[in-house]
Enzyme design. Structure first.
Site, PDB file in Angstrom:
ATOM      1  N   ARG A   1      -1.809  11.176  -1.818  1.00 34.24           N
ATOM      2  CA  ARG A   1      -2.105   9.889  -2.470  1.00 34.24           C
ATOM      3  C   ARG A   1      -1.248   9.833  -3.719  1.00 34.24           C
ATOM      4  NH1 ARG A   1      -7.932   7.136  -3.517  1.00 34.24           N
ATOM      5  NH2 ARG A   1      -7.450   6.604  -1.364  1.00 34.24           N
TER       6      ARG A   1
ATOM      7  N   CYS B   1     -12.775  -2.040   1.624  1.00 38.20           N
ATOM      8  CA  CYS B   1     -12.353  -0.627   1.708  1.00 38.20           C
ATOM      9  C   CYS B   1     -13.177   0.252   0.783  1.00 38.20           C
ATOM     10  CB  CYS B   1     -10.866  -0.514   1.391  1.00 38.20           C
ATOM     11  SG  CYS B   1     -10.456  -1.122  -0.260  1.00 38.20           S
TER      12      CYS B   1
ATOM     13  N   HIS C   1      -1.864   1.608   2.622  1.00 40.38           N
ATOM     14  CA  HIS C   1      -3.045   2.466   2.803  1.00 40.38           C
ATOM     15  C   HIS C   1      -3.363   2.520   4.303  1.00 40.38           C
ATOM     16  CE1 HIS C   1      -6.377   4.838   1.852  1.00 40.38           C
ATOM     17  NE2 HIS C   1      -7.165   3.993   1.220  1.00 40.38           N
TER      18      HIS C   1
ATOM     19  N   GLN D   1      -6.749   3.782   5.705  1.00 42.57           N
ATOM     20  CA  GLN D   1      -7.817   2.790   5.582  1.00 42.57           C
ATOM     21  C   GLN D   1      -7.735   1.785   6.730  1.00 42.57           C
ATOM     22  OE1 GLN D   1     -10.338   2.464   3.076  1.00 42.57           O
ATOM     23  NE2 GLN D   1     -11.058   1.059   4.645  1.00 42.57           N
TER      24      GLN D   1
ATOM     25  N   ASP E   1     -10.817  -6.584  -1.386  1.00 49.09           N
ATOM     26  CA  ASP E   1     -10.562  -5.333  -2.102  1.00 49.09           C
ATOM     27  C   ASP E   1     -10.569  -5.675  -3.594  1.00 49.09           C
ATOM     28  OD1 ASP E   1      -9.781  -2.767  -2.879  1.00 49.09           O
ATOM     29  OD2 ASP E   1      -7.677  -3.030  -2.307  1.00 49.09           O
TER      30      ASP E   1
ATOM     31  N   ARG F   1     -13.943   6.272   8.175  1.00 49.70           N
ATOM     32  CA  ARG F   1     -12.759   6.929   7.621  1.00 49.70           C
ATOM     33  C   ARG F   1     -12.641   8.359   8.142  1.00 49.70           C
ATOM     34  NH1 ARG F   1     -10.199   5.355   2.944  1.00 49.70           N
ATOM     35  NH2 ARG F   1      -8.826   7.053   3.611  1.00 49.70           N
TER      36      ARG F   1
END
Ligand code: CP
Ligand code: NVA
Length: 299
Positions: free
Chosen positions: A95, A253, A122, A125, A213, A281
């Protein structure tokens, strides 16, 4: 060597294979006796926990590494970091703030590199999002996803993924926060349908999934006040959800900033699937790793 920096690096058939594998609770233990480096330059709840558990379920050993230890491009270059990690680990997932760091990590083809969120994308996700949508609706036919908010990393991977599986997408953003021409071209190249709006009520009308988001992503904290002002009126609340189709669900998310991009009421409503989505996830991380490190990625 295959890496996973953005969802459209997979073909649609490969994406389907990853989603199918994600639904398998005990795939081949492709990480048996092997390591997985999980490098985080930013905080995480879902991504760290889901990846650690997915690695464990595949027989591997996750090693959590943070920025002070790794100092990518400060202690040593991204390329040197990856060459070293490749000697200990079967996969390196990271990340990062700058997507370019991931590209340079992938460059030497020393070990498969997985994007755990960058400023641009992402994709882990998006896998969980698609898995959740497929579970809720039993497939991807005749679906429209309406995303309300910033055309950010989460939106980009989701929109590309929707284009790949034939889900129509819409986005509502304030002026200046919308998709780039490059985003729209990529979606079109994948055969996707995308409509861009400035009015969230128009975007959400009749949609099957309403997604949002945070307005201020990690790394944008200095813009927070300006973003709060600019995104006023873009909160997903019950009145907005009422514009969606009768079967519509709400996705996010997470982490959610309740009272900003989403109301408490929507988060807690019967339409909300955010906990299933968060738990997916882990399943999609397991599916992706099982695919990436298994025979599928070599085919
Ligand atoms: N959705 C997501 O990536 O959450 P974390 O930042 O907690 O990992
Ligand atoms: N867009 C958000 C997603 C967090 C999971 C961010 O980048 O901070």
């Amino acid at each position: 060597m295959r890496h996973f920096l953005e969802i459209d690096e997979l073909s649609t058939a490969e994406l389907t294979a990853v989603l199918d594998l994600s639904a398998v609770p005990d795939p081949e233990r492709v990480l048996e006796g092997r390591g997985a480096a999980l490098v985080f330059e930013k905080p995480s709840n879902r991504t760290r926990n889901s990846m650690e558990m997915a690695v464990f379920q595949l027989g591997g050993h996750p090693v959590y590494l943070t920025d002070p230890e790794m100092g990518i491009d400060r202690r040593e270059s991204a390329q040197d970091v990856i060459r070293v990690l490749a000697g200990y680990h079967a996969v390196v997932a990271a990340r990062v703030f700058d997507h370019g760091v991931l590209e340079r990590m992938a460059e030497p083809d020393a070990v498969p590199v997985v994007n755990l969120l960058s400023d641009r994308a992402h994709p882990m996700q998006a896998l969980a999002d698609l898995l959740t949508i497929r579970q809720v609706f039993g497939g991807f036919d005749d679906l429209t996803v309406a995303y309300v908010g910033d055309a950010n990393n989460v939106w980009r991977s989701l929109a590309l993924g929707c284009a790949m599986v034939g889900v129509d997408s819409r986005i509502a953003t304030p002026a200046g926060y919308g998709p780039t021409p490059d985003d729209l071209a990529r979606i079109a190249e994948l055969g996707g349908s995308i409509e861009v709006f400035e009015d969230p009520h128009v975007a959400v009308r009749g949609a099957d999934v309403v997604y949002t988001d945070v307005w201020t992503s990690m790394g944008q904290e200095e813009e927070r006040q300006a973003r709060l002002d600019d995104f006023a009126g873009f909160t997903v609340d019950s009145a907005l959800m009422d514009e969606a189709s009768d079967r519509a669900v709400f996705l996010h998310c997470l982490p959610a900033h309740r009272g900003e991009e989403v109301s408490d009421e929507v988060m807690e409503s019967a339409r909300s699937r955010v906990w299933t989505q968060a738990h997916n996830r882990m399943h999609s991380a397991r599916g992706l790793l099982a695919w990436l490190l298994g025979p599928g990625a070599e085919a």
